[in-house]
Scaffold this active site. Structure first.
Site, PDB file in Angstrom:
ATOM      1  N   THR A  44     -20.977 -91.538  23.266  1.00  0.00           N
ATOM      2  CA  THR A  44     -22.288 -91.574  22.594  1.00  0.00           C
ATOM      3  C   THR A  44     -23.157 -92.691  23.117  1.00  0.00           C
ATOM      4  O   THR A  44     -24.378 -92.553  23.210  1.00  0.00           O
ATOM      5  CB  THR A  44     -22.080 -91.744  21.074  1.00  0.00           C
ATOM      6  OG1 THR A  44     -21.419 -90.601  20.581  1.00  0.00           O
ATOM      7  CG2 THR A  44     -23.386 -91.931  20.338  1.00  0.00           C
ATOM      8  N   TYR A  58     -26.358 -84.602  19.226  1.00  0.00           N
ATOM      9  CA  TYR A  58     -26.814 -85.062  20.554  1.00  0.00           C
ATOM     10  C   TYR A  58     -25.757 -84.665  21.561  1.00  0.00           C
ATOM     11  O   TYR A  58     -24.674 -84.183  21.216  1.00  0.00           O
ATOM     12  CB  TYR A  58     -26.995 -86.591  20.559  1.00  0.00           C
ATOM     13  CG  TYR A  58     -25.734 -87.297  20.121  1.00  0.00           C
ATOM     14  CD1 TYR A  58     -25.529 -87.615  18.779  1.00  0.00           C
ATOM     15  CD2 TYR A  58     -24.703 -87.570  21.019  1.00  0.00           C
ATOM     16  CE1 TYR A  58     -24.345 -88.207  18.353  1.00  0.00           C
ATOM     17  CE2 TYR A  58     -23.519 -88.155  20.594  1.00  0.00           C
ATOM     18  CZ  TYR A  58     -23.361 -88.471  19.265  1.00  0.00           C
ATOM     19  OH  TYR A  58     -22.189 -89.046  18.836  1.00  0.00           O
ATOM     20  N   SER A  91     -15.133 -88.904  24.841  1.00  0.00           N
ATOM     21  CA  SER A  91     -13.774 -89.485  24.927  1.00  0.00           C
ATOM     22  C   SER A  91     -12.686 -88.617  24.312  1.00  0.00           C
ATOM     23  O   SER A  91     -11.501 -88.836  24.583  1.00  0.00           O
ATOM     24  CB  SER A  91     -13.759 -90.867  24.283  1.00  0.00           C
ATOM     25  OG  SER A  91     -13.819 -90.765  22.872  1.00  0.00           O
ATOM     26  N   THR A 124     -16.433 -93.107  21.087  1.00  0.00           N
ATOM     27  CA  THR A 124     -15.750 -93.758  19.947  1.00  0.00           C
ATOM     28  C   THR A 124     -14.527 -92.978  19.480  1.00  0.00           C
ATOM     29  O   THR A 124     -13.647 -93.532  18.849  1.00  0.00           O
ATOM     30  CB  THR A 124     -16.715 -93.896  18.763  1.00  0.00           C
ATOM     31  OG1 THR A 124     -17.197 -92.587  18.410  1.00  0.00           O
ATOM     32  CG2 THR A 124     -17.878 -94.812  19.118  1.00  0.00           C
ATOM     33  N   ASP A 125     -14.451 -91.681  19.814  1.00  0.00           N
ATOM     34  CA  ASP A 125     -13.370 -90.855  19.261  1.00  0.00           C
ATOM     35  C   ASP A 125     -11.986 -91.355  19.649  1.00  0.00           C
ATOM     36  O   ASP A 125     -11.091 -91.420  18.802  1.00  0.00           O
ATOM     37  CB  ASP A 125     -13.516 -89.396  19.711  1.00  0.00           C
ATOM     38  CG  ASP A 125     -14.671 -88.710  18.999  1.00  0.00           C
ATOM     39  OD1 ASP A 125     -14.812 -87.486  19.149  1.00  0.00           O
ATOM     40  OD2 ASP A 125     -15.432 -89.415  18.305  1.00  0.00           O
ATOM     41  N   LYS A 197     -11.395 -96.160  14.610  1.00  0.00           N
ATOM     42  CA  LYS A 197     -12.531 -95.487  13.958  1.00  0.00           C
ATOM     43  C   LYS A 197     -12.069 -95.017  12.585  1.00  0.00           C
ATOM     44  O   LYS A 197     -11.201 -94.175  12.471  1.00  0.00           O
ATOM     45  CB  LYS A 197     -12.994 -94.316  14.822  1.00  0.00           C
ATOM     46  CG  LYS A 197     -14.302 -93.662  14.401  1.00  0.00           C
ATOM     47  CD  LYS A 197     -14.714 -92.651  15.463  1.00  0.00           C
ATOM     48  CE  LYS A 197     -16.041 -91.992  15.174  1.00  0.00           C
ATOM     49  NZ  LYS A 197     -16.424 -91.035  16.248  1.00  0.00           N
ATOM     50  N   GLU A 317      12.142 -94.025   3.390  1.00  0.00           N
ATOM     51  CA  GLU A 317      12.062 -92.587   3.054  1.00  0.00           C
ATOM     52  C   GLU A 317      13.137 -91.756   3.749  1.00  0.00           C
ATOM     53  O   GLU A 317      13.487 -90.677   3.314  1.00  0.00           O
ATOM     54  CB  GLU A 317      10.672 -92.069   3.453  1.00  0.00           C
ATOM     55  CG  GLU A 317       9.557 -92.518   2.534  1.00  0.00           C
ATOM     56  CD  GLU A 317       9.678 -91.902   1.142  1.00  0.00           C
ATOM     57  OE1 GLU A 317       9.084 -92.463   0.212  1.00  0.00           O
ATOM     58  OE2 GLU A 317      10.385 -90.884   1.002  1.00  0.00           O
TER      59      GLU A 317
HETATM   60  N1  DAS Z   1     -17.650 -87.365  21.115  1.00  0.00           N
HETATM   61  C1  DAS Z   1     -17.669 -88.781  20.889  1.00  0.00           C
HETATM   62  C2  DAS Z   1     -16.906 -89.486  21.995  1.00  0.00           C
HETATM   63  O1  DAS Z   1     -17.266 -89.353  23.157  1.00  0.00           O
HETATM   64  C3  DAS Z   1     -19.021 -89.356  20.880  1.00  0.00           C
HETATM   65  C4  DAS Z   1     -18.930 -90.818  20.546  1.00  0.00           C
HETATM   66  O2  DAS Z   1     -18.852 -91.086  19.365  1.00  0.00           O
HETATM   67  O3  DAS Z   1     -18.862 -91.664  21.446  1.00  0.00           O
HETATM   68  O4  DAS Z   1     -15.960 -90.189  21.657  1.00  0.00           O
END
Ligand code: DAS
Length: 360
Positions: A44, A58, A91, A124-125, A197, A317
């Site tokens: 992103t 986007y 990602s 971020t993923d 995240k 467990e």
């Molecule tokens: N799809 C997500 C990624 O590329 C977009 C982001 O949040 O960076 O990880």
């Protein structure tokens, strides 16, 4: 008396002129700026939307690294920055092969005496998997900072430019050295080991159950804690001796989860299965038999939990000693998957694996 007074004043004036005069003449030269390399992989932070109102709709991975850097001219005030485009992907599409390629480039740059710090712009993923992988396998005490953004640069109140500025500032700061790979998001400086995240649409998306290591404000680092687990220079793993990573699968625990996913992972050649159990890594009775069979066939069984915080207790467990299973400690399933894959490049002894999960 007047003569004595004049004598003292004369000596004092001569002293001040000698010292302060010298001080005034030799103005202190500014410290040389750090050399920071930005490795861009997409996400992103390199995204673009149709309008400023598109903060969540986007296309990721559109803007090239040189444009990202040019978009923050203030970077030149804090470091000498140059960019490399390693990938241009969202990602979620990262693969083990891409992880290894990226880590080898980071390792090579870290060895370059002309490089003081490295920033990786990333989606971020799966940013948390990449940052943990790098902290396990890159042998350097130079700052390595992974950064992303939750909104594309085209959106109102986009967070990418300040996140990038903050990441370069952290990578340029001498006091960032030796703290393992860092994540910089939303003014936080986070450990690449146990941060990730936690919210999927807000700019304060990233955090750790153990808290941030520090903050970055107006280009200055403020530290409040340091990592205690082994990383980077102290790691027994080294990307320079890793070429591929073994297949590790995650099986997500739930009521009525069945055994087909675990069975399929075994048949597909998984060398380890991360069981993302309910509660404290619980395993349904019908799943236990499946996992015991998989263990008997040589697959490692590692109990993590779908519950985001806390840590899985060994022999709580499930009788892990009896079943020859491993517990993932406080690592969530995706982090446990990274550590299992790295550990399996060195050992398939469950006792050694457990030591590694306690240590990193
Ligand atoms: N799809 C997500 C990624 O590329 C977009 C982001 O949040 O960076 O990880």
């Amino acid at each position: 008396m007047l003569l004595v007074h004049r004598l003292i004043r004369g000596v004092a004036a001569a002293f001040l002129a000698t010292h302060f005069g010298a001080f005034a003449q030799t103005a202190v030269a500014p410290a040389p700026k750090a050399n920071v390399v930005v490795l861009a992989t997409g996400g992103t932070i390199a995204g673009a939307g149709a309008s400023a109102a598109n903060s969540a709709t986007y296309q990721a991975a559109k803007v090239p690294v040189d444009k990202l850097i040019a978009g923050v001219p203030e970077l030149a005030d804090i470091a000498n920055v140059r960019g490399e485009q390693v990938f241009q992907i969202a990602s979620e599409s990262f693969t083990n092969e891409k992880l290894v390629t990226l880590a080898k480039r980071v390792s090579a740059l870290a060895k370059d005496p002309g490089v003081d710090g490295i920033v990786i712009t990333h989606g971020t993923d799966t940013l948390e998997e990449t940052s943990f992988f790098l902290t396990l396998v890159v042998h350097t005490d130079k700052p390595i900072v992974v950064v992303g953004s939750m909104r594309p640069g085209t959106a109102m109140s986009a967070d990418g430019t300040l996140n990038l500025y903050d990441a370069v500032a952290v990578a340029a700061a001498k006091d960032s050295r030796g703290k393992g790979v860092l994540i910089v998001m939303n003014d936080d400086i986070l450990s690449g080991r146990d941060s990730g995240k936690r919210i999927n649409i807000k700019t304060n998306a990233f955090g750790s159950q153990w808290g941030a290591l520090g903050s970055i404000v107006e280009g200055k680092t403020y530290w409040f804690r340091a990592p205690v687990k082994r990383h980077t220079m102290a790691s027994e793993f080294d990307i320079d001796s890793i070429t591929t990573l073994p297949m590790v699968s995650i099986v997500y625990g739930s009521g009525e989860m069945g055994t087909t996913i675990a069975d399929a992972a075994g048949k597909a050649g998984a060398k380890a299965i991360i069981h993302a159990g309910t509660g404290n890594g619980s395993v349904p009775d019908y799943e236990v038999e499946t996992l015991k069979k998989l263990r008997a066939s040589g697959v490692q069984i590692i109990r993590s939990a779908r519950v985001p915080d806390g840590f899985v207790l060994r022999n709580s467990e499930q009788p892990d000693d009896k079943y020859d299973w491993v517990v993932a400690h406080d690592l969530n399933p995706q982090k446990a998957k990274i550590l299992a894959a790295v550990a399996l490049t060195k050992t398939s002894d469950p006792r050694e694996l457990q030591r590694i999960f306690w240590t990193y």
